[in-house]
Design a protein around this motif. Structure first.
Motif: not given
Length: 683
Positions: A176-201
């Motif tokens: 799953l991670k390897k496939a996403l890295l073909t799209q962007s080096k930070t796609v997973e981190a971006d989604v995870r970070f903004h999801l956690f921020e939204t949950i917190k907000k």
């Protein structure tokens, strides 16, 4: 463990020196954490003879190789150690194609999985066959390469299903991670970070075990190229827009300005969030689900002939679980429940009753409820039934129960532990964050379903344990805490005690004896636990009556209960209590299809567990109401909330089987009824 936010490091140009402060700003991590993380990364690089990062004049330098090695650094192992199963390959093959990054060929798939051409061709054929059931095709053309064809909503649901299938394995997560890295080096981190921020907000209460699949599903949707417009019906849009989750979804999507998506995407994102958010009673738009939760509880009470004492607490617990379940079922999001077979085996009778009690949810969603969903409701009810046992105990120790899998699993785990250790006072916590906010002075030990590193005693347990696992846990706890009680010796202890006094035959080893004894113990313990009588053991021939006498509903209940009174299983007062309950609470004993289940509380005059059945030739109106015509009265005398559940589970199966029910209603003698009851036990 490498923090996901360190992924931002590989998005920074290599060969350029960075200060700790610059890395802090990029990752959002503290100086202390950044230094610790850089140390772990360098340790891995050095141990595996890769080029390490270099510290020079308070700046960190790293090479391009860091990006290539990033998955190995995160997992702490080499890619050649990753071996995908057939299921994992086919799921990832679908997800790679779903992303549509480039013109995919057999060579691309081979390179990704490092397998032969024939293996890939076989996977493609099997995947195509499986996808055809959902009206999805995996097509190929020279111009487009491999691509998926089908309705966008269905393509996404299949992607979600594929993710849930493999998210729990190391190879699956690597892919799953390897496939996403073909799209962007930070796609997973971006989604995870903004999801956690939204949950917190928005202060959402999320089921922790569902976070991972949601992060990846959102990432695959957001970074899917040339995606079609998702379709959301107007009615769903109308009431989704009334929920705070809709504003949260808009805020979340706004963090991805470079990603193109349709105007309906915020509604779809809201659906995704609602499948993992526990219910919020302050949301007026969800009041219909609070009412549904109430109906389900009353159905369970009616079918199981029990009364939940902590009704309000159960109502809220059920509502919290019901909200995400409603959205998953109605909108066909898949749910993984690895415990489902164990639940069916250990809580079979409660599962059968829960399945029928969930009828209001089935009506509300217009969909059949999957067994995986029923399983979670089962352990919620099973936990509550277990918690209702009256325990006269002196509290000696305080313990925390930590189970991040959700409230249902937490309740059943707490219930099982209370039964094993009646002298321990258990408190429930469902997240590691909650644990961090609890003072260590408030508990002596922790029973956790996840590993923990803390100074107190931690016992790692499963939400649902086998009898042998329970026995081993009891031994450990009693040895550590010196709790009085009788403990069955472990298999190891038995063998070690006997070996000095016996001579082993040729070919017989200690390990062989262990396996045989282990199987025997599991079998014996299982038999010992399963003491609940079956329906046919309670409704014997002498407990079944048929009559063509004319009578009212009160006389019918009295007539039906006569065999119980004759065998001194109940007192006269119990019959009066059964009749009074109907007068006080209405026709709740009508469990459908012309069958009534008169009962009262054990303390109203029950001496022994028992059941009796009366079949009348002409239907009798319960409370003189034509809507409640009863042909069969089954009186239940329960001694507690559990011993009668197996019998009632069999009864619900008979009621759910149209052919058996018709035969039962048409039966004219005791022998036919007995045969049908036994047949129902086999359904």
């Amino acid at each position: 463990m490498i923090d996901y936010r360190m992924s931002y490091l590989i998005a920074m140009p290599a060969g350029v020196g960075y200060s700790i402060q610059e890395i802090n700003e990029k990752t959002g991590l503290t100086t202390e954490v950044v230094i610790d993380q850089l140390g772990k990364i360098n340790e891995f690089l050095q141990e595996n003879s890769y080029q390490p990062m270099i510290w020079q004049k308070d700046r960190v330098y790293f090479s391009d190789q860091l990006t290539e090695l990033w998955l190995e650094i995160q997992f702490g192992k080499h890619e050649w150690d990753i071996c995908y199963s057939e299921q994992e390959r086919q799921a990832l093959l679908y997800l790679l194609t779903f992303l549509e990054k480039e013109d995919l060929s057999v060579f691309h798939y081979q390179d990704f999985f490092q397998v032969s051409k024939n293996t890939i061709l076989s996977d493609i054929k099997k995947l195509r066959d499986a996808l055809s059931e959902d009206c999805i095709t995996l097509d190929y053309s020279r111009k487009l390469g491999f691509h998926l064809a089908g309705q966008e909503n269905q393509l996404r649901l299949k992607a979600h299903e594929m993710i849930t299938k493999i998210i729990g394995t190391q190879a699956g997560k690597w892919g799953l991670k390897k496939a996403l890295l073909t799209q962007s080096k930070t796609v997973e981190a971006d989604v995870r970070f903004h999801l956690f921020e939204t949950i917190k907000k928005y202060d959402w209460s999320i089921v922790p075990s569902r976070i991972e699949e949601t992060v990846y599903f959102l990432a695959y949707i957001l970074y899917r190229h040339s995606k079609q417009s998702v379709l959301i019906d107007e009615e769903s849009k109308k009431w989704l827009s009334q929920l705070t989750v809709f504003q949260g979804s808009q805020d979340f999507l706004a963090q991805f300005p470079t990603v193109e998506y349709s105007s309906d995407e915020a509604f779809y994102c809201s659906l995704i969030f609602m499948t993992i958010i526990q219910g919020e009673v302050r949301e007026t738009a969800l009041e219909f689900l609070l009412e549904c939760a109430s109906q389900i509880i009353h159905e369970m009470e009616r079918l199981a002939a029990i009364e939940f004492k902590a009704y309000r607490k159960l109502l809220l617990d059920l509502f919290y679980h019901l909200v995400p379940a409603f959205f998953r079922i109605k909108y066909h999001f898949s749910l993984s429940n690895v415990l489902i077979e164990e639940i069916k085996e250990q809580y079979g009778e409660i599962f059968a009753l829960t399945k029928r009690a969930l009828h209001p949810l089935e009506v509300l969603t217009g969909e059949k409820i999957p067994d995986e969903e029923i399983g979670y409701f089962t352990i919620l009810f099973g936990g509550e039934i277990g918690n209702q046992r009256e325990l006269n105990r002196v509290i000696r120790y305080k313990a925390l129960v930590l189970c991040p899998s959700g409230i249902s699993s937490s309740l059943i785990m707490q219930s099982e532990l209370k039964e094993l250790f009646p002298t321990i006072d258990f408190s429930l916590t469902t997240t590691v964050d909650q644990l961090e906010n609890i003072s260590e002075t408030e508990y002596d030990v922790i029973f956790s379903s996840v590993p923990l590193t803390i100074p107190k005693n931690v016992y790692l347990v499963k939400p649902i344990m086998s009898q042998l696992e329970k026995n081993n846990l009891m031994r450990c706890v009693q040895e550590d805490l010196l709790i009085p009680g009788i403990v069955v010796p472990s298999v190891d202890e038995i063998i070690e005690t006997l070996l000095p006094y016996v001579e082993l035959k040729k070919g017989v080893t200690k390990e062989k004896i262990y396996r045989i004894l282990n199987r025997k113990m599991i079998k014996k313990l299982k038999v010992k636990e399963d003491e609940k009588p079956m329906l046919s053991e309670l409704l014997t021939e002498e407990m079944i009556q048929l009559t063509d006498e004319k009578m009212n509903w009160e006389e019918a209940i009295t007539y039906a209960a006569a065999p119980l009174l004759k065998q001194e299983k109940i007192t006269d007062h119990y019959i009066e209590a059964m009749i009074q309950k109907v007068k006080d609470y209405g026709a709740f004993i009508h469990i459908g299809k012309g069958i009534a289940l008169p009962h009262a509380r054990p303390e109203d005059g029950v001496k022994q567990l028992g059941m009796s059945l009366l079949k009348v030739s002409e239907p009798i109106e319960l409370l003189d109401d034509p809507k409640h015509e009863i042909t069969i009265f089954i009186c239940l005398a329960a001694i507690d909330n559990e011993m009668h559940l197996k019998a009632l589970a069999s009864l619900t199966k008979i009621l759910s089987n149209k052919d058996n029910l018709e035969k039962l209603l048409a039966a004219t003698d005791q022998q036919t009824i007995m045969a049908l009851l036994k047949e129902g036990e086999l359904l």
